[in-house]
Design a protein around this motif. Structure first.
Motif, mmCIF file in Angstrom:
data_model
loop_
_atom_site.group_PDB
_atom_site.id
_atom_site.type_symbol
_atom_site.label_atom_id
_atom_site.label_comp_id
_atom_site.label_asym_id
_atom_site.label_seq_id
_atom_site.Cartn_x
_atom_site.Cartn_y
_atom_site.Cartn_z
ATOM 1 N N ASP A 48 36.349 46.074 37.552
ATOM 2 C CA ASP A 48 37.355 45.134 38.065
ATOM 3 C C ASP A 48 36.966 44.545 39.418
ATOM 4 O OD1 ASP A 48 38.879 45.842 35.819
ATOM 5 O OD2 ASP A 48 39.915 47.443 36.919
ATOM 6 N N ARG A 97 32.630 51.847 33.483
ATOM 7 C CA ARG A 97 32.069 50.499 33.540
ATOM 8 C C ARG A 97 31.224 50.309 34.800
ATOM 9 N NH1 ARG A 97 38.112 48.325 32.962
ATOM 10 N NH2 ARG A 97 38.309 50.140 34.323
ATOM 11 N N ASP A 141 46.757 43.278 37.745
ATOM 12 C CA ASP A 141 45.661 42.342 37.998
ATOM 13 C C ASP A 141 46.035 41.158 38.892
ATOM 14 O OD1 ASP A 141 44.474 44.094 36.301
ATOM 15 O OD2 ASP A 141 43.854 42.639 34.802
HETATM 16 O O1 FUB Z 1 40.644 48.869 35.052
HETATM 17 C C1 FUB Z 1 41.922 48.945 34.476
HETATM 18 C C2 FUB Z 1 42.276 47.642 33.813
HETATM 19 O O2 FUB Z 1 41.292 47.315 32.838
HETATM 20 C C3 FUB Z 1 42.303 46.423 34.713
HETATM 21 O O3 FUB Z 1 43.438 46.334 35.521
HETATM 22 C C4 FUB Z 1 42.137 45.333 33.719
HETATM 23 O O4 FUB Z 1 41.790 44.097 34.253
HETATM 24 C C5 FUB Z 1 41.064 45.917 32.812
HETATM 25 O O5 FUB Z 1 39.782 45.678 33.322
#
Ligand code: FUB
Length: 326
Positions: free
Chosen positions: A45, A297, A171
């Motif tokens: 993110d 990730r 987000d």
């Molecule tokens: O990382 C957690 C959630 O997954 C984020 O808030 C979203 O954008 C997605 O990437």
């Protein structure tokens, strides 16, 4: 010595900051060439700002153990760079220690500077109001120390009732227009939008919706030349799509897919910045061998190119990544 093959000496210094149990860390990231740009921790993110010739990168720390198939994110990490290739870890910020009212979950977040202060809009889980919420931390520096600016959430799940899901208030992306007006966009399945007051800490309008095809989450607002761009995660697994407008208030015209599904990750989350005359697309994938994936990730960076009419060329994701910015 070739900068890409240079392996930095690691110097770790933990500084206790009175009032906060955040760690200011001086640690050189060992450099491995290309994407992902950070390999010693799982990072997701991305959001980035340029401040005084330095790029500050804000990410969530994916901490899920190898067999866990859901997010485990207790902290955000802050990195800085002056060439977009060599990244130095500057701070780790724990979600529950920063926000008393948060139950955890350091999900996507974005920092913006206004009048010498840095406002960090974050997604967390709320302790008392079921669902995700948006809070704001504030600092005099892009790396902290960070203090809860409100002592409570700015947005909670009960303020947006048109969808039954409890994770639609996530987000945040914040944008300050040329006239100084501040705007907040956020959402999952619905893209929400509201104006912010001058103090950056209160809404200054009703919460409105923006109609975007297959909007999933991860809005990011930026401006280039005369155009405003709203990029976002599209469908699931997520591609990145974008819309353009001549005003921050819309109307937004859908422009299509900007990036395909990124390797081995069902989410994507982009930041778009210009630095030293080049444009960059910062995103995450799940490409680190063995345990990398949707819940472990890694942040990557590739170039972004505009067409003469302002539309954006489709991103080419590479494992080579970018050259050091000069
Ligand atoms: O990382 C957690 C959630 O997954 C984020 O808030 C979203 O954008 C997605 O990437």
């Amino acid at each position: 010595m070739n900068i890409k093959t240079f392996s930095c000496a690691v110097a770790l210094l933990t500084v206790a900051i009175p009032g906060y149990s955040q760690q200011a860390i001086t640690e050189k990231t060992p450099i491995t060439p290309g994407n992902p740009v950070i390999t010693e921790k799982y990072t997701a993110d991305p959001a980035a700002i340029v401040h005084e010739d330095t790029v500050f990168l804000y990410v969530g720390h994916d901490q899920a153990p190898p067999k866990k198939d859901f997010y485990e994110m207790h902290e955000w990490l802050i990195y800085s760079s002056t060439d977009m290739v060599n990244w130095e870890e500057r701070a780790a910020v724990n979600v529950k220690e920063t926000f008393d009212w948060a139950a955890g979950d350091a999900w996507a977040a974005e920092v913006i500077e206004k009048d010498g202060k840095f406002y960090w809009f974050v997604t967390v889980s709320h302790k008392e109001i079921h669902g995700k919420a948006i809070g704001i931390a504030v600092s005099d520096s892009p790396v902290g120390p960070w203090k809860d600016a409100l002592g409570h959430a700015l947005i909670t799940n009960d303020m947006t009732t048109d969808t039954k899901i409890s994770w639609d208030d996530i987000d945040p992306t914040v944008f300050i227009d040329d006239d100084g007006s501040a705007h907040l966009f956020w959402g999952n399945t619905i893209c929400y939008y509201a104006k912010l007051k001058d103090n950056m800490l209160e809404l200054d309008s009703e919460i409105q919706y923006i109609d975007l095809p297959n909007f999933t989450e991860a809005p990011w607002i930026h401006k280039k030349g005369d155009f405003y761009y709203l990029s976002y995660a599209y469908k699931f697994p997520e591609k990145t799509a974008y819309a353009m407008s001549e005003s921050i208030d819309g109307p937004w015209k859908y422009q299509g897919i900007l990036n395909e599904v990124a390797g081995n990750s069902n989410t994507n989350h982009q930041a778009i910045i210009e630095y030293k005359g080049k444009d960059y697309f910062i995103y995450h994938n799940g490409s680190i061998p063995t345990h990398g994936g949707s819940f472990r990730r890694s942040v990557c960076i590739d170039y972004l190119y505009y067409n003469p009419d302002g539309t954006i060329k489709k991103i080419i994701m590479t494992s080579e990544g970018i050259d050091p910015a000069e």
